[in-house]
Write an enzyme that holds these catalytic residues in place. Structure first.
Site, mmCIF file in Angstrom:
data_model
loop_
_atom_site.group_PDB
_atom_site.id
_atom_site.type_symbol
_atom_site.label_atom_id
_atom_site.label_comp_id
_atom_site.label_asym_id
_atom_site.label_seq_id
_atom_site.Cartn_x
_atom_site.Cartn_y
_atom_site.Cartn_z
ATOM 1 N N GLY A 19 -9.443 5.062 -6.139
ATOM 2 C CA GLY A 19 -8.166 4.354 -6.256
ATOM 3 C C GLY A 19 -7.085 4.859 -5.326
ATOM 4 N N VAL A 20 -5.869 4.951 -5.871
ATOM 5 C CA VAL A 20 -4.738 5.359 -5.019
ATOM 6 C C VAL A 20 -4.887 6.825 -4.591
ATOM 7 C CG1 VAL A 20 -3.132 6.087 -6.869
ATOM 8 C CG2 VAL A 20 -2.249 5.067 -4.791
ATOM 9 N N ASP A 21 -5.519 7.633 -5.421
ATOM 10 C CA ASP A 21 -5.774 9.055 -5.098
ATOM 11 C C ASP A 21 -6.612 9.148 -3.819
ATOM 12 O OD1 ASP A 21 -7.055 11.792 -7.218
ATOM 13 O OD2 ASP A 21 -5.855 11.796 -5.388
ATOM 14 N N ASP A 80 0.872 -1.183 0.000
ATOM 15 C CA ASP A 80 0.000 0.000 0.000
ATOM 16 C C ASP A 80 0.901 1.224 0.000
ATOM 17 O OD1 ASP A 80 -2.672 1.139 2.239
ATOM 18 O OD2 ASP A 80 -1.554 2.165 0.659
ATOM 19 N N ILE A 81 0.809 2.051 -1.012
ATOM 20 C CA ILE A 81 1.742 3.188 -1.146
ATOM 21 C C ILE A 81 1.588 4.165 0.007
ATOM 22 C CG2 ILE A 81 0.307 4.731 -2.584
ATOM 23 C CD1 ILE A 81 2.996 4.997 -4.305
ATOM 24 N N ASN A 85 -5.867 13.056 -10.863
ATOM 25 C CA ASN A 85 -6.516 13.533 -12.085
ATOM 26 C C ASN A 85 -6.215 15.019 -12.229
ATOM 27 O OD1 ASN A 85 -8.631 15.152 -10.723
ATOM 28 N ND2 ASN A 85 -9.365 13.154 -10.055
ATOM 29 N N TYR A 93 -7.857 4.400 -15.182
ATOM 30 C CA TYR A 93 -7.499 4.935 -16.514
ATOM 31 C C TYR A 93 -7.209 3.841 -17.536
ATOM 32 C CZ TYR A 93 -7.532 9.840 -15.061
ATOM 33 O OH TYR A 93 -7.923 11.082 -14.623
ATOM 34 N N THR A 148 -2.942 2.475 -14.525
ATOM 35 C CA THR A 148 -3.306 1.057 -14.766
ATOM 36 C C THR A 148 -4.585 0.649 -14.046
ATOM 37 O OG1 THR A 148 -2.006 0.253 -12.878
ATOM 38 C CG2 THR A 148 -0.864 0.453 -14.995
ATOM 39 N N GLY A 149 -5.231 1.564 -13.371
ATOM 40 C CA GLY A 149 -6.504 1.249 -12.704
ATOM 41 C C GLY A 149 -7.662 1.847 -13.474
HETATM 42 N N1 APR Z 1 -1.262 1.548 -3.039
HETATM 43 C C1 APR Z 1 -0.654 1.219 -4.213
HETATM 44 N N2 APR Z 1 -1.319 1.054 -5.372
HETATM 45 C C2 APR Z 1 -2.666 1.220 -5.342
HETATM 46 C C3 APR Z 1 -3.370 1.571 -4.165
HETATM 47 C C4 APR Z 1 -2.607 1.729 -2.980
HETATM 48 N N3 APR Z 1 -3.168 2.067 -1.812
HETATM 49 N N4 APR Z 1 -4.707 1.673 -4.486
HETATM 50 C C5 APR Z 1 -4.808 1.378 -5.799
HETATM 51 N N5 APR Z 1 -3.595 1.099 -6.319
HETATM 52 C C6 APR Z 1 -3.230 0.736 -7.684
HETATM 53 C C7 APR Z 1 -4.301 0.184 -8.567
HETATM 54 O O1 APR Z 1 -4.483 -1.201 -8.331
HETATM 55 C C8 APR Z 1 -3.693 0.467 -9.943
HETATM 56 O O2 APR Z 1 -2.786 -0.571 -10.283
HETATM 57 O O3 APR Z 1 -2.822 1.932 -8.324
HETATM 58 C C9 APR Z 1 -2.882 1.755 -9.727
HETATM 59 C C10 APR Z 1 -3.508 2.997 -10.346
HETATM 60 O O4 APR Z 1 -4.912 2.891 -10.243
HETATM 61 P P1 APR Z 1 -5.851 4.169 -9.955
HETATM 62 O O5 APR Z 1 -5.694 4.595 -8.567
HETATM 63 O O6 APR Z 1 -7.209 3.822 -10.452
HETATM 64 O O7 APR Z 1 -5.225 5.334 -10.855
HETATM 65 P P2 APR Z 1 -5.283 5.571 -12.424
HETATM 66 O O8 APR Z 1 -5.539 4.343 -13.189
HETATM 67 O O9 APR Z 1 -4.057 6.382 -12.701
HETATM 68 O O10 APR Z 1 -6.577 6.487 -12.601
HETATM 69 C C11 APR Z 1 -6.525 7.805 -12.078
HETATM 70 O O11 APR Z 1 -8.473 7.436 -10.782
HETATM 71 O O12 APR Z 1 -8.544 7.612 -8.526
HETATM 72 C C12 APR Z 1 -8.819 8.277 -9.682
HETATM 73 O O13 APR Z 1 -8.554 10.590 -9.127
HETATM 74 C C13 APR Z 1 -7.986 9.500 -9.833
HETATM 75 O O14 APR Z 1 -9.221 10.261 -11.718
HETATM 76 C C14 APR Z 1 -8.010 9.666 -11.317
HETATM 77 C C15 APR Z 1 -7.948 8.241 -11.829
#
Ligand code: APR
Length: 185
Positions: free
Chosen positions: A39-41, A17-18, A31, A126, A123-124
């Protein structure tokens, strides 16, 4: 986990977990509004507390491929680097993804940070195929580290064991193309 050495920098992959990473800066997959999301945001904003959003509001957004720095507040990391990756399939998505990593590292270098942790940007939500993203991210990091004299650790934090395995496979494929990359496990 995999680990490489390049230009005295340790580049490693871990599952985790980052928000729990004790590094100088963690990178947020944000974003363009920089006002939080899922997600991670969402995880980073929840862990950092409300002051993070308050500072983000002062930044007036961020264009795709760019990154901006804030403090880390309640996170173990001192800073958060908010990077905006591309949505898979948008024009120039590969270059924009590479730029998001490159610009995040450039901020870390400019602030003389020693350690930085990345999630798998784009990779989530997006939708970027993680095997393609892994290759782009390592190449982008390597291209930036030629100019660094302070970075000691670049950590990629993968949320699932499947993502970790795919990143490890992609890194091994990319590392084979560089004579000056060695493994450090
Ligand atoms: N720690 C590490 N990696 C994580 C965590 C965490 N706590 N939570 C999710 N991830 C991983 C996901 O499994 C994925 O592999 O982070 C990667 C990126 O996924 P997203 O968070 O969905 O980000 P992204 O694909 O870049 O999409 C960005 O999503 O959350 C919104 O505000 C954000 O609109 C933006 C979009």
């Amino acid at each position: 986990m995999s680990c490489y050495k390049f230009n005295q920098v340790r580049i490693e992959t871990v599952q985790g977990d980052i928000t729990t990473q004790s590094v100088d800066a963690i990178v947020n997959a944000a974003n363009t509004s920089l006002l939080g999301g899922g997600g991670v945001d969402g995880a980073i904003h929840r862990a950092a507390g409300p002051e993070l959003l308050a500072e983000c509001r002062t930044l007036r957004g961020c264009v795709t491929g760019e990154a901006k720095l804030t403090r880390g507040y309640l996170l173990p990391a001192q800073y958060v680097i908010h990077a905006v990756g591309p949505i898979y399939g948008q024009d120039d998505a590969p270059d924009l993804l590479a730029s998001a990593y490159h610009n995040s590292l450039q901020i870390a270098i400019n602030h003389k940070l020693r350690s930085i942790a990345f999630p798998a940007i784009s990779t989530g939500i997006y939708g970027y195929p993680i095997n393609e993203a892994a290759r782009i991210s390592l190449r982008a990091v390597i291209s930036c580290l030629h100019q660094s004299h302070t970075i000691e650790l670049v950590r990629f934090v993968l949320f699932t064991s499947e993502a970790l395995a795919i990143f490890n496979e992609g890194f091994a494929a990319v590392a084979r193309n560089y004579d000056d990359i060695t493994t450090c496990l």
